[in-house]
Design a protein around this motif. Sequence first.
Motif, PDB file in Angstrom:
ATOM      1  N   GLN A 274       0.805  -1.222   0.000  1.00  0.00           N
ATOM      2  CA  GLN A 274       0.000   0.000   0.000  1.00  0.00           C
ATOM      3  C   GLN A 274       0.844   1.281   0.000  1.00  0.00           C
ATOM      4  O   GLN A 274       0.510   2.223  -0.723  1.00  0.00           O
ATOM      5  CB  GLN A 274      -0.988  -0.015   1.170  1.00  0.00           C
ATOM      6  N   ARG A 278       0.334   4.477  -3.098  1.00  0.00           N
ATOM      7  CA  ARG A 278      -0.453   5.658  -2.704  1.00  0.00           C
ATOM      8  C   ARG A 278      -0.630   6.640  -3.849  1.00  0.00           C
ATOM      9  O   ARG A 278      -1.728   7.140  -4.113  1.00  0.00           O
ATOM     10  CB  ARG A 278       0.218   6.403  -1.547  1.00  0.00           C
ATOM     11  N   SER A 284      -8.109   7.164  -2.723  1.00  0.00           N
ATOM     12  CA  SER A 284      -8.334   5.942  -1.943  1.00  0.00           C
ATOM     13  C   SER A 284      -7.421   5.915  -0.725  1.00  0.00           C
ATOM     14  O   SER A 284      -7.847   5.526   0.375  1.00  0.00           O
ATOM     15  CB  SER A 284      -8.066   4.704  -2.819  1.00  0.00           C
ATOM     16  N   ILE A 288      -8.657   5.784   3.192  1.00  0.00           N
ATOM     17  CA  ILE A 288      -8.176   4.806   4.179  1.00  0.00           C
ATOM     18  C   ILE A 288      -7.686   5.534   5.430  1.00  0.00           C
ATOM     19  O   ILE A 288      -7.993   5.134   6.563  1.00  0.00           O
ATOM     20  CB  ILE A 288      -7.067   3.917   3.578  1.00  0.00           C
ATOM     21  N   ALA A 298      -9.574  -0.523   7.468  1.00  0.00           N
ATOM     22  CA  ALA A 298      -9.733  -0.291   6.035  1.00  0.00           C
ATOM     23  C   ALA A 298      -8.417  -0.528   5.320  1.00  0.00           C
ATOM     24  O   ALA A 298      -7.347  -0.187   5.833  1.00  0.00           O
ATOM     25  CB  ALA A 298     -10.225   1.132   5.779  1.00  0.00           C
ATOM     26  N   ILE A 300      -6.576  -1.185   1.038  1.00  0.00           N
ATOM     27  CA  ILE A 300      -6.784  -1.175  -0.416  1.00  0.00           C
ATOM     28  C   ILE A 300      -7.207  -2.585  -0.832  1.00  0.00           C
ATOM     29  O   ILE A 300      -6.577  -3.567  -0.440  1.00  0.00           O
ATOM     30  CB  ILE A 300      -5.494  -0.774  -1.153  1.00  0.00           C
ATOM     31  N   SER A 301      -8.276  -2.668  -1.616  1.00  0.00           N
ATOM     32  CA  SER A 301      -8.727  -3.961  -2.115  1.00  0.00           C
ATOM     33  C   SER A 301      -7.878  -4.348  -3.324  1.00  0.00           C
ATOM     34  O   SER A 301      -7.796  -3.582  -4.300  1.00  0.00           O
ATOM     35  CB  SER A 301     -10.205  -3.849  -2.523  1.00  0.00           C
ATOM     36  N   GLY A 304      -6.039  -2.087  -5.943  1.00  0.00           N
ATOM     37  CA  GLY A 304      -6.715  -0.798  -5.958  1.00  0.00           C
ATOM     38  C   GLY A 304      -7.479  -0.602  -7.257  1.00  0.00           C
ATOM     39  O   GLY A 304      -7.386  -1.403  -8.171  1.00  0.00           O
ATOM     40  N   SER A 305      -8.281   0.393  -7.229  1.00  0.00           N
ATOM     41  CA  SER A 305      -8.386   1.544  -6.365  1.00  0.00           C
ATOM     42  C   SER A 305      -9.487   1.449  -5.304  1.00  0.00           C
ATOM     43  O   SER A 305      -9.637   2.370  -4.496  1.00  0.00           O
ATOM     44  CB  SER A 305      -8.683   2.757  -7.247  1.00  0.00           C
ATOM     45  N   THR A 306     -10.262   0.367  -5.293  1.00  0.00           N
ATOM     46  CA  THR A 306     -11.331   0.233  -4.291  1.00  0.00           C
ATOM     47  C   THR A 306     -10.741   0.123  -2.883  1.00  0.00           C
ATOM     48  O   THR A 306      -9.659  -0.433  -2.689  1.00  0.00           O
ATOM     49  CB  THR A 306     -12.181  -1.021  -4.607  1.00  0.00           C
ATOM     50  N   VAL A 307     -11.483   0.691  -1.920  1.00  0.00           N
ATOM     51  CA  VAL A 307     -11.141   0.546  -0.506  1.00  0.00           C
ATOM     52  C   VAL A 307     -12.078  -0.500   0.094  1.00  0.00           C
ATOM     53  O   VAL A 307     -13.289  -0.480  -0.168  1.00  0.00           O
ATOM     54  CB  VAL A 307     -11.292   1.892   0.233  1.00  0.00           C
ATOM     55  N   THR A 324     -17.122  10.101   2.077  1.00  0.00           N
ATOM     56  CA  THR A 324     -17.160   9.032   1.059  1.00  0.00           C
ATOM     57  C   THR A 324     -17.885   9.491  -0.216  1.00  0.00           C
ATOM     58  O   THR A 324     -18.253   8.661  -1.047  1.00  0.00           O
ATOM     59  CB  THR A 324     -17.863   7.779   1.631  1.00  0.00           C
TER      60      THR A 324
END
Length: 342
Positions: A274, A278, A284, A288, A298, A300-301, A304-307, A324
């Motif tokens: 992570q 960044r 994202s 976080i 929280a 990074i999924s 990324g870019s989903t959290v 959000t």
Amino acid sequence: MSPETAPMDAPSQAGSPVVPGRGTGSHEVTVRVPATSANLGPGYDCLGLCLDLWDEVSVSVFDGRGVEIDVTGEGEHTIARDESHLVIATIRRALADLGHPDPRCGLMLHAHNRIAQSRGLGSSAAAIVAGLALGWGIARPGQPLDRDWALAVATQIEGHPDNAAPAIFGGAQLSWLDGDSASAADVISHASGARESISVSAVHHVDLEIDPRIHPVVFVPQRRVPTSAARAVMPHSVPHDDAVRQVLSACLLVTSLSHHPEHLMAATQDWLHQPFRRDLMPESADLIDQLRACGVPAVISGAGSTVLALGTTDQLAGVAGADTRDFAVHQVGFGAGVQLHA
Ligand SMILES: Nc1ncnc2c1ncn2[C@@H]1O[C@H](COP(=O)(O)OP(=O)(O)OP(=O)(O)O)[C@@H](O)[C@H]1O
Ligand SMILES: N[C@@H](CCO)C(=O)O
């Protein structure tokens, strides 16, 4: 818990075809394949879980050559409509692997995609797993999918098993490759430099229990981050101190997921990927920081870019303290592995 939520596109009943079949000469094979979230903070390339969000794809074989591709939903304006379509390319790979008499057969494909692409929700793994399951359904109609075979081939195509394992087996999965190789690419190049198949016994996974008090929430931004770009910024080495902290975090995550959600904040810290990503996804990374400041575990999924927030109802109540607005927020629930109807 009070995060702003948007309704998910409801999946159709398992077993119902996506669209009526138009193929000639073969019955329709249908799969539902789930979104996945990999890494979960410290579990880079080895931890992942399955989300209750599905792509639905059907295929039939027609006499002749070529492809007909119909895509609705996510990617309907961007996804290739030719042989390079990832599901089509993977079906052909599966047919060849499984000894089908005509891997170049004509294919008619219908896809309804709900998994956003290049956002860290495992869309490419889902497409690969869909292709493998569809290929299996064509070559081995009526036989249950060999999930270990699917994991080995998906890992070879994707390079790492952390999305493919939960997409195939469901729930939360720890997955790895034999030997000291970190990725499938290493296994291939160590073998002979040629693209040999990874043996089924070379890819391993174990199911991880998920404490029923834990719920996932995803925050999906507009920004796309191709996984290749996110992997290109990774360093070749990290300081020993960071590696030591990472070991603790990863171990703690396994037990926190299964039985000790109270430790999820400490367990979701990461020093391996992570921090280096960044700049590719500043919104994202900022979300976080906000969520963690509010006590929400929280991460990074995937790349990324989903959290992804993973926590108990009490922990997730902190979402209300974060801004959000630029994210689509979904309380998705955990999912099951790929479903094949052949
Ligand atoms: N449903 C799909 N049909 C065809 N191709 C797809 C599909 N989903 C993804 N792809 C292909 O995979 C690419 C996205 O893969 P990428 O690895 O960059 O992101 P991701 O898999 O969504 O994220 P992550 O690996 O971080 O979870 C798309 O650009 C497209 O080429
Ligand atoms: N472990 C992978 C997941 C995305 O495919 C990564 O972070 O690059």
